[in-house]
Design a protein around this motif. Sequence first.
Motif, mmCIF file in Angstrom:
data_model
loop_
_atom_site.group_PDB
_atom_site.id
_atom_site.type_symbol
_atom_site.label_atom_id
_atom_site.label_comp_id
_atom_site.label_asym_id
_atom_site.label_seq_id
_atom_site.Cartn_x
_atom_site.Cartn_y
_atom_site.Cartn_z
ATOM 1 N N TRP A 139 -3.301 7.017 -4.849
ATOM 2 C CA TRP A 139 -2.281 6.245 -4.137
ATOM 3 C C TRP A 139 -0.912 6.709 -4.624
ATOM 4 O O TRP A 139 -0.661 6.708 -5.828
ATOM 5 N N VAL A 140 -0.064 7.133 -3.731
ATOM 6 C CA VAL A 140 1.268 7.594 -4.147
ATOM 7 C C VAL A 140 2.344 6.832 -3.363
ATOM 8 O O VAL A 140 2.131 6.413 -2.221
ATOM 9 N N ALA A 141 3.496 6.662 -4.002
ATOM 10 C CA ALA A 141 4.609 5.973 -3.334
ATOM 11 C C ALA A 141 5.229 6.930 -2.314
ATOM 12 O O ALA A 141 5.267 8.149 -2.550
ATOM 13 N N PRO A 142 5.692 6.412 -1.184
ATOM 14 C CA PRO A 142 6.316 7.314 -0.200
ATOM 15 C C PRO A 142 7.657 7.821 -0.728
ATOM 16 O O PRO A 142 8.397 7.061 -1.357
ATOM 17 N N ARG A 143 7.928 9.105 -0.451
ATOM 18 C CA ARG A 143 9.214 9.649 -0.925
ATOM 19 C C ARG A 143 10.378 9.057 -0.155
ATOM 20 O O ARG A 143 11.519 9.123 -0.588
ATOM 21 N N THR A 144 10.093 8.488 1.005
ATOM 22 C CA THR A 144 11.156 7.833 1.777
ATOM 23 C C THR A 144 11.617 6.548 1.082
ATOM 24 O O THR A 144 12.700 6.058 1.352
ATOM 25 N N GLY A 145 10.747 5.983 0.231
ATOM 26 C CA GLY A 145 11.038 4.693 -0.395
ATOM 27 C C GLY A 145 10.914 3.523 0.589
ATOM 28 O O GLY A 145 11.190 2.387 0.247
ATOM 29 N N TYR A 190 0.834 -1.203 0.000
ATOM 30 C CA TYR A 190 0.000 0.000 0.000
ATOM 31 C C TYR A 190 0.867 1.250 0.000
ATOM 32 O O TYR A 190 1.829 1.341 0.771
ATOM 33 N N GLY A 191 0.486 2.209 -0.836
ATOM 34 C CA GLY A 191 1.140 3.516 -0.799
ATOM 35 C C GLY A 191 0.406 4.423 0.174
ATOM 36 O O GLY A 191 -0.342 3.962 1.042
ATOM 37 N N LEU A 192 0.610 5.729 0.001
ATOM 38 C CA LEU A 192 -0.077 6.716 0.841
ATOM 39 C C LEU A 192 -1.266 7.243 0.047
ATOM 40 O O LEU A 192 -1.218 7.305 -1.191
ATOM 41 N N PHE A 193 -2.336 7.632 0.741
ATOM 42 C CA PHE A 193 -3.518 8.136 0.045
ATOM 43 C C PHE A 193 -3.516 9.660 0.137
ATOM 44 O O PHE A 193 -3.859 10.229 1.176
ATOM 45 N N VAL A 194 -3.073 10.286 -0.949
ATOM 46 C CA VAL A 194 -2.892 11.751 -0.940
ATOM 47 C C VAL A 194 -3.609 12.336 -2.157
ATOM 48 O O VAL A 194 -3.384 11.879 -3.281
ATOM 49 N N PRO A 213 -11.287 14.769 -4.062
ATOM 50 C CA PRO A 213 -9.902 14.425 -3.734
ATOM 51 C C PRO A 213 -9.291 15.429 -2.777
ATOM 52 O O PRO A 213 -9.533 16.642 -2.894
ATOM 53 N N GLY A 214 -8.511 14.944 -1.840
ATOM 54 C CA GLY A 214 -7.792 15.835 -0.920
ATOM 55 C C GLY A 214 -8.549 16.166 0.355
ATOM 56 O O GLY A 214 -7.959 16.673 1.302
ATOM 57 N N VAL A 215 -9.847 15.879 0.396
ATOM 58 C CA VAL A 215 -10.618 16.211 1.619
ATOM 59 C C VAL A 215 -10.162 15.316 2.772
ATOM 60 O O VAL A 215 -10.023 15.764 3.903
ATOM 61 N N VAL A 216 -9.887 14.039 2.448
ATOM 62 C CA VAL A 216 -9.300 13.147 3.455
ATOM 63 C C VAL A 216 -8.044 12.512 2.862
ATOM 64 O O VAL A 216 -8.080 11.970 1.758
ATOM 65 N N ASN A 217 -6.953 12.600 3.586
ATOM 66 C CA ASN A 217 -5.684 12.007 3.165
ATOM 67 C C ASN A 217 -5.204 11.085 4.284
ATOM 68 O O ASN A 217 -5.316 11.443 5.462
ATOM 69 N N ILE A 218 -4.675 9.916 3.898
ATOM 70 C CA ILE A 218 -4.223 8.964 4.921
ATOM 71 C C ILE A 218 -2.722 8.727 4.736
ATOM 72 O O ILE A 218 -2.280 8.302 3.657
ATOM 73 N N VAL A 219 -1.954 9.022 5.775
ATOM 74 C CA VAL A 219 -0.508 8.755 5.731
ATOM 75 C C VAL A 219 -0.177 7.714 6.800
ATOM 76 O O VAL A 219 -0.546 7.863 7.950
ATOM 77 N N PHE A 243 -10.556 2.092 4.066
ATOM 78 C CA PHE A 243 -11.490 3.219 4.143
ATOM 79 C C PHE A 243 -11.298 4.171 2.944
ATOM 80 O O PHE A 243 -12.247 4.822 2.495
ATOM 81 N N CYS A 244 -10.059 4.228 2.405
ATOM 82 C CA CYS A 244 -9.812 5.086 1.230
ATOM 83 C C CYS A 244 -10.696 4.646 0.062
ATOM 84 O O CYS A 244 -11.135 5.465 -0.746
#
Length: 491
Positions: A43-49, A35-39, A219-225, A208-209
């Motif tokens: 779904w986006v990959a974490p910049r931390t890798g 799972y990536g981050l929900f931003v 989009p953007g109203v709820v973001n999950i990190v 939940f995403c």
Amino acid sequence: MTDVEKRPDRSPVPADWTYAPAPESTEIVSLRERYGLFVGGEWVAPRTGEFFETISPRDEVALAQVAQAGEQDVAAATEAAREAFGAWSALPGSERAKYLFRIARVLAERSREFAVLESLNGGKPIKESRDVDLPLAAAHFFYYAGWADKLEYAFPNRRPKPLGVAGQIIPWNFPLLMLSWKIAPALAAGNTVVLKPAETTPLTALLFCDVLRQAELPPGVVNIVTGDGRAGAALVEADVEKVAFTGSTEVGKAIQRQLAGSGKKLTLELGGKAANIVFDDAAVDQAVEGIVNGIYFNQGHVCCAGSRLFVQESIYEPIVEKLKRRMATLRVGDPLDKNTDVGAINSRMQLDKIEELVAAGRAEGAEVYQPPCRLPEKGYWFAPTVFTNVAQSYRIAQEEIFGPVLSVLTFRTPDEAVEKANNTPYGLSAGIWTEKGSRILWMAERLRAGVVWANTFNRFDPASPFGGYKESGFGREGGLHGLEPYLAFDD
Ligand code: NDP
């Protein structure tokens, strides 16, 4: 002589009663490998890798890989929330309500899937996630949907306005329910959100995403990190107007220090060491059920758990006797089995903490009782435990154990009960068991606890505010009180 003394070996259900397995199928849940981050609705990959494994505490089997968010990821999520804020907060309340109603309905429709996943990832018995967590989570969205277009009536002449972006950090004991407690009032009030679930239980927040997409939330109203405490700390520091935190008192204090002078609004829902007080005129069998529910519900991973039992001296023996008998009937084991009463401990770390405090209780001189029960070999388990012969100064009577461990103490008079119950740095909840209404009111007035239950315990309703005094935190969740921390007022 009491009934119990006359019939010492009669137990309602024999301790060796065996139940046929009744496992809930896990087929309804389909997990991704990673799972990536929900931003910003994507779904986006974490910049931390970086990714970490999330496991099931019932057998330590890996369920999925989850992203570790870093500062940049959290910043991207708060930017997405800020971008969404203008349009979201400008929507008429009745329009925002429609989204909340939709989310509530989808949660209700998919409740079995969520309940199974909650039990898999967190270890709680399926009958609790199915009958408590999921209905309450949906109920919170239904409830706050109703307020979204009535804010002016809720706070007359105060011109309520949303704050902006809310950073929300939740623990692992009620993952989806805590998410609902946080997200529903924030959205109803017109804010946008970045939420960080706990490291050990991220999966229902990630599922939940999918609900948010089904509900077509902009989009953007709820973001999950996702991530560990570093992601939480980054969210506290990030560009948000409000921080809402539920978790340990230690981290809560650190957050309060961090935010001092920043102008950010803060609510803290922290630990507890609730007193459950039983008077000699109480309905004994009901009280015993309440004691068991108060401490063994959700393996005792409950901030408002009734972890200190105060029994009036004259009924101490029959209560302890009945309690032990009732404990012998608790079924400990697979969280996915529909018969299970006490599931798996959430993590290795939490199990270590419970074991350490129980060892301290024994060393300090308390007497321990655990009913005979076979614990599974793999996974994290702790048998329901009761300590008698406990002094108020013992660590088990002072510190939050957050496990299925009860300390029993006694009192003689109502004044003494109040004094002992209030002898803790915490002040989240309390329980009173008596047939006398006037005594309930007299006690409730004097107990320094945010929630006081009478002749019941662990009852929740979205319309009812919940929160603590002293080191249990400040601010309320639920009810009208739960909306207020997400609003700014003209006055
Ligand atoms: P924490 O307070 O550490 O965790 C709560 C949440 O805060 C988690 O999402 C956690 O992330 C996050 N977090 C951790 N460190 C920071 C930080 N510096 N800044 C911001 N957020 C942070 O609780 P634990 O899970 O470690 O549990 C420890 C003890 O706390 C338990 O044994 C129990 O006594 C108590 N507790 C009380 C709860 C309550 O409802 N009152 C709930 C949970 C725990 P991560 O999960 O990644 O660490």
